[in-house]
Design an enzyme around this catalytic site. Structure first.
Site, mmCIF file in Angstrom:
data_model
loop_
_atom_site.group_PDB
_atom_site.id
_atom_site.type_symbol
_atom_site.label_atom_id
_atom_site.label_comp_id
_atom_site.label_asym_id
_atom_site.label_seq_id
_atom_site.Cartn_x
_atom_site.Cartn_y
_atom_site.Cartn_z
ATOM 1 N N ASP A 14 -3.161 -33.490 113.253
ATOM 2 C CA ASP A 14 -3.374 -34.895 113.574
ATOM 3 C C ASP A 14 -2.300 -35.319 114.580
ATOM 4 O O ASP A 14 -1.292 -34.621 114.750
ATOM 5 C CB ASP A 14 -3.278 -35.706 112.278
ATOM 6 C CG ASP A 14 -3.349 -37.198 112.514
ATOM 7 O OD1 ASP A 14 -4.299 -37.645 113.187
ATOM 8 O OD2 ASP A 14 -2.447 -37.912 112.042
ATOM 9 N N ASP A 16 -1.278 -39.267 115.524
ATOM 10 C CA ASP A 16 -0.533 -40.467 115.141
ATOM 11 C C ASP A 16 0.013 -40.345 113.721
ATOM 12 O O ASP A 16 -0.731 -40.096 112.770
ATOM 13 C CB ASP A 16 -1.423 -41.705 115.253
ATOM 14 C CG ASP A 16 -1.813 -41.996 116.689
ATOM 15 O OD1 ASP A 16 -0.900 -42.220 117.503
ATOM 16 O OD2 ASP A 16 -3.009 -41.979 117.004
#
Length: 220
Positions: A14, A16
């Site tokens: 991922d 953020d």
């Protein structure tokens, strides 16, 4: 305390909250959106992380037409892409990204391609060659589609992959994909990932002779 060691063939990352700390931008943009729509900004911020914007809007305003959520999301993406103030790398992200440069890995993010590029650049991080962005999927996290596409793109089975995630939606997506999950940061701590780190300085990467990836996770 000895390090925990996890073994994988590929890593799915991922962005953020996992590689890039963009909380300042996210909170500025979503506070404005919540106020424009008569919502409590603090309540809204509890559900914004991990999902694509339209999916968050559908959770917060369940009776609103989805086409309006998609229209608002386009505005939100433009606002977020234009705002890089306070975007910084998660601790250890630069060393971690260089350590895995020659190993199978992909970015799997709810951001679109433009936003992902802007934030990785602002944080001074190398962009993985394989990117699964908002344009790549038909369903947002917590749907597992993005992680499954990342695994397929790298040529590995889900069970061979480890996901790095910070949010409830992202961790749920990784589990639904049949993958193990390393939780990163405070949001992940209470979500029972397979392993948890405060930041990426707690991880040492080793390439095994058989091509697999060894993650040495130290306690703090």
């Amino acid at each position: 305390m000895p390090a925990t060691v996890l073994t994988a063939r590929a890593l799915l990352l991922d962005m953020d909250g996992t590689l890039v700390n963009s909380d300042a931008v996210v909170e500025r943009c979503w506070r404005r959106w919540a106020l424009r729509n008569g919502l409590d900004p603090e309540a809204a911020l509890k559900v914004v992380h991990g999902r694509q914007g339209y999916a968050t809007m559908a959770v917060l305003l369940p009776d609103r037409p989805m086409e309006q959520n998609h229209a608002d999301n386009r505005v939100m993406l433009a606002e977020e892409t234009a705002d890089t103030a306070g975007v910084v790398p998660i601790g250890g992200a630069d060393v971690f990204m260089e350590a895995i440069a020659a190993l199978p890995h992909a970015l799997v993010t709810s951001a679109d391609r433009a936003l992902a590029q802007v934030r990785m650049t602002a944080a001074g991080l190398r962009m993985p060659e394989l990117q699964v962005t908002a344009e790549s999927v038909g369903a947002s996290k917590p749907d597992p589609e993005g992680f499954l596409k990342g695994a397929a793109g790298l040529g590995f089975e889900p069970a061979d992959c480890i996901v790095f995630e910070d949010s409830e939606a992202g961790i749920a997506a990784g589990r639904a994909a049949g993958m193990r999950v390393v939780g990163v940061g405070p949001r992940a701590a209470a979500l029972s990932p397979d392993a948890h780190v405060e930041d990426l300085t707690q991880i040492r990467v080793e390439a095994a002779a058989d091509g697999s990836v060894l993650l040495h996770i130290s306690a703090r």
